[in-house]
Design a protein around this motif. Structure first.
Motif, PDB file in Angstrom:
ATOM      1  N   TYR A  96       0.831  -1.199   0.000  1.00 55.04           N
ATOM      2  CA  TYR A  96       0.000   0.000   0.000  1.00 55.04           C
ATOM      3  C   TYR A  96       0.868   1.253   0.000  1.00 55.04           C
ATOM      4  O   TYR A  96       0.568   2.234  -0.683  1.00 55.04           O
ATOM      5  CB  TYR A  96      -0.938   0.017   1.205  1.00 55.04           C
ATOM      6  CG  TYR A  96      -2.061  -0.996   1.155  1.00 55.04           C
ATOM      7  CD1 TYR A  96      -2.246  -1.847   0.073  1.00 55.04           C
ATOM      8  CD2 TYR A  96      -2.946  -1.107   2.213  1.00 55.04           C
ATOM      9  CE1 TYR A  96      -3.278  -2.768   0.045  1.00 55.04           C
ATOM     10  CE2 TYR A  96      -3.983  -2.022   2.201  1.00 55.04           C
ATOM     11  CZ  TYR A  96      -4.143  -2.852   1.108  1.00 55.04           C
ATOM     12  OH  TYR A  96      -5.182  -3.759   1.090  1.00 55.04           O
ATOM     13  N   SER A 128      -8.581  -1.346   5.364  1.00 53.71           N
ATOM     14  CA  SER A 128      -8.137  -2.654   4.902  1.00 53.71           C
ATOM     15  C   SER A 128      -7.019  -3.189   5.788  1.00 53.71           C
ATOM     16  O   SER A 128      -7.017  -4.358   6.176  1.00 53.71           O
ATOM     17  CB  SER A 128      -7.662  -2.561   3.449  1.00 53.71           C
ATOM     18  OG  SER A 128      -7.085  -3.771   3.020  1.00 53.71           O
ATOM     19  N   GLU A 167      -8.411  -4.390   9.178  1.00 53.62           N
ATOM     20  CA  GLU A 167      -9.175  -5.632   9.137  1.00 53.62           C
ATOM     21  C   GLU A 167      -8.351  -6.815   8.615  1.00 53.62           C
ATOM     22  O   GLU A 167      -8.624  -7.954   8.970  1.00 53.62           O
ATOM     23  CB  GLU A 167     -10.419  -5.437   8.270  1.00 53.62           C
ATOM     24  CG  GLU A 167     -11.388  -4.429   8.851  1.00 53.62           C
ATOM     25  CD  GLU A 167     -12.578  -4.158   7.943  1.00 53.62           C
ATOM     26  OE1 GLU A 167     -12.664  -4.749   6.848  1.00 53.62           O
ATOM     27  OE2 GLU A 167     -13.431  -3.345   8.330  1.00 53.62           O
ATOM     28  N   LYS A 168      -7.400  -6.537   7.728  1.00 51.52           N
ATOM     29  CA  LYS A 168      -6.541  -7.572   7.125  1.00 51.52           C
ATOM     30  C   LYS A 168      -7.340  -8.700   6.475  1.00 51.52           C
ATOM     31  O   LYS A 168      -6.950  -9.864   6.544  1.00 51.52           O
ATOM     32  CB  LYS A 168      -5.573  -8.136   8.163  1.00 51.52           C
ATOM     33  CG  LYS A 168      -4.599  -7.119   8.667  1.00 51.52           C
ATOM     34  CD  LYS A 168      -3.601  -7.724   9.608  1.00 51.52           C
ATOM     35  CE  LYS A 168      -2.541  -6.697   9.875  1.00 51.52           C
ATOM     36  NZ  LYS A 168      -2.368  -6.317  11.207  1.00 51.52           N
ATOM     37  N   MET A 169      -8.455  -8.344   5.844  1.00 54.41           N
ATOM     38  CA  MET A 169      -9.291  -9.358   5.218  1.00 54.41           C
ATOM     39  C   MET A 169      -9.442  -9.174   3.709  1.00 54.41           C
ATOM     40  O   MET A 169      -9.540 -10.153   2.985  1.00 54.41           O
ATOM     41  CB  MET A 169     -10.681  -9.355   5.857  1.00 54.41           C
ATOM     42  CG  MET A 169     -10.681  -9.813   7.300  1.00 54.41           C
ATOM     43  SD  MET A 169     -12.304  -9.698   8.076  1.00 54.41           S
ATOM     44  CE  MET A 169     -13.310 -10.683   6.993  1.00 54.41           C
ATOM     45  N   HIS A 170      -9.497  -7.922   3.252  1.00 55.72           N
ATOM     46  CA  HIS A 170      -9.804  -7.657   1.847  1.00 55.72           C
ATOM     47  C   HIS A 170      -8.846  -6.627   1.268  1.00 55.72           C
ATOM     48  O   HIS A 170      -8.296  -5.802   1.994  1.00 55.72           O
ATOM     49  CB  HIS A 170     -11.231  -7.125   1.693  1.00 55.72           C
ATOM     50  CG  HIS A 170     -12.268  -7.985   2.328  1.00 55.72           C
ATOM     51  ND1 HIS A 170     -12.503  -9.278   1.932  1.00 55.72           N
ATOM     52  CD2 HIS A 170     -13.116  -7.748   3.343  1.00 55.72           C
ATOM     53  CE1 HIS A 170     -13.471  -9.798   2.664  1.00 55.72           C
ATOM     54  NE2 HIS A 170     -13.854  -8.888   3.552  1.00 55.72           N
ATOM     55  N   GLY A 171      -8.711  -6.683  -0.044  1.00 53.46           N
ATOM     56  CA  GLY A 171      -7.934  -5.685  -0.756  1.00 53.46           C
ATOM     57  C   GLY A 171      -8.790  -4.477  -1.076  1.00 53.46           C
ATOM     58  O   GLY A 171      -9.933  -4.350  -0.622  1.00 53.46           O
ATOM     59  N   LEU A 198     -13.320  -1.261  -0.106  1.00 50.96           N
ATOM     60  CA  LEU A 198     -12.858  -2.620   0.142  1.00 50.96           C
ATOM     61  C   LEU A 198     -13.547  -3.542  -0.843  1.00 50.96           C
ATOM     62  O   LEU A 198     -14.702  -3.316  -1.211  1.00 50.96           O
ATOM     63  CB  LEU A 198     -13.194  -3.052   1.564  1.00 50.96           C
ATOM     64  CG  LEU A 198     -12.533  -2.267   2.692  1.00 50.96           C
ATOM     65  CD1 LEU A 198     -12.971  -2.826   4.034  1.00 50.96           C
ATOM     66  CD2 LEU A 198     -11.033  -2.303   2.570  1.00 50.96           C
ATOM     67  N   ASN A 214     -14.075  -7.711  -1.435  1.00 48.49           N
ATOM     68  CA  ASN A 214     -13.828  -9.054  -0.908  1.00 48.49           C
ATOM     69  C   ASN A 214     -13.332 -10.034  -1.968  1.00 48.49           C
ATOM     70  O   ASN A 214     -12.993 -11.162  -1.641  1.00 48.49           O
ATOM     71  CB  ASN A 214     -15.061  -9.596  -0.187  1.00 48.49           C
ATOM     72  CG  ASN A 214     -16.247  -9.782  -1.111  1.00 48.49           C
ATOM     73  OD1 ASN A 214     -16.203  -9.445  -2.281  1.00 48.49           O
ATOM     74  ND2 ASN A 214     -17.320 -10.305  -0.568  1.00 48.49           N
ATOM     75  N   PHE A 273      -6.100  -9.305   0.570  1.00 49.35           N
ATOM     76  CA  PHE A 273      -5.521  -8.255   1.402  1.00 49.35           C
ATOM     77  C   PHE A 273      -4.113  -7.913   0.909  1.00 49.35           C
ATOM     78  O   PHE A 273      -3.345  -8.778   0.538  1.00 49.35           O
ATOM     79  CB  PHE A 273      -5.453  -8.706   2.866  1.00 49.35           C
ATOM     80  CG  PHE A 273      -4.626  -7.806   3.721  1.00 49.35           C
ATOM     81  CD1 PHE A 273      -5.054  -6.520   3.990  1.00 49.35           C
ATOM     82  CD2 PHE A 273      -3.417  -8.218   4.219  1.00 49.35           C
ATOM     83  CE1 PHE A 273      -4.291  -5.653   4.759  1.00 49.35           C
ATOM     84  CE2 PHE A 273      -2.639  -7.381   5.000  1.00 49.35           C
ATOM     85  CZ  PHE A 273      -3.081  -6.097   5.271  1.00 49.35           C
TER      86      PHE A 273
END
Length: 67
Positions: free
Chosen positions: A8, A30, A33-37, A53, A55, A59
Motif C-alpha cells: 500500500y 483494509s 481488518e486484514k481481510m480484503h484488498g 474494500l 472481498n 488483502f
C-alpha cells in the motif's frame, strides 16, 4: 497506530496529495481488518477517484478500475 503494508505504501508513492487523501482512509481500513484488498475507481465526472474494500481482492492488493 495502524501500519500500512509495504504494497500500500508503494502504491501511494508519487501520488498527489488529493489522491492520497481520498484513498488512504480505505487503505487504513483494509490494513486494520486484514481481510480484503482495495479497488480504486476512476470516475471521469466531478467525483474523480473513489476507493472501497473488495472481498474479491486479496488483502495487500490494490486494483485500479474505471467506473
Amino acid at each position: 497506530m495502524i501500519q500500512l503494508p509495504a504494497s500500500y505504501q508503494e502504491y501511494l508513492a508519487g501520488k498527489s496529495e488529493s489522491f492520497i487523501n481520498t484513498v488512504r482512509p480505505i487503505l487504513m481500513q483494509s490494513a486494520a481488518e486484514k481481510m480484503h484488498g482495495v479497488r480504486v475507481l476512476y470516475n471521469p465526472g466531478p467525483t474523480g477517484h473513489q476507493a472501497h474494500l473488495d472481498n474479491t481482492i486479496p488483502f495487500g492488493t490494490v486494483v485500479e478500475d474505471i467506473d
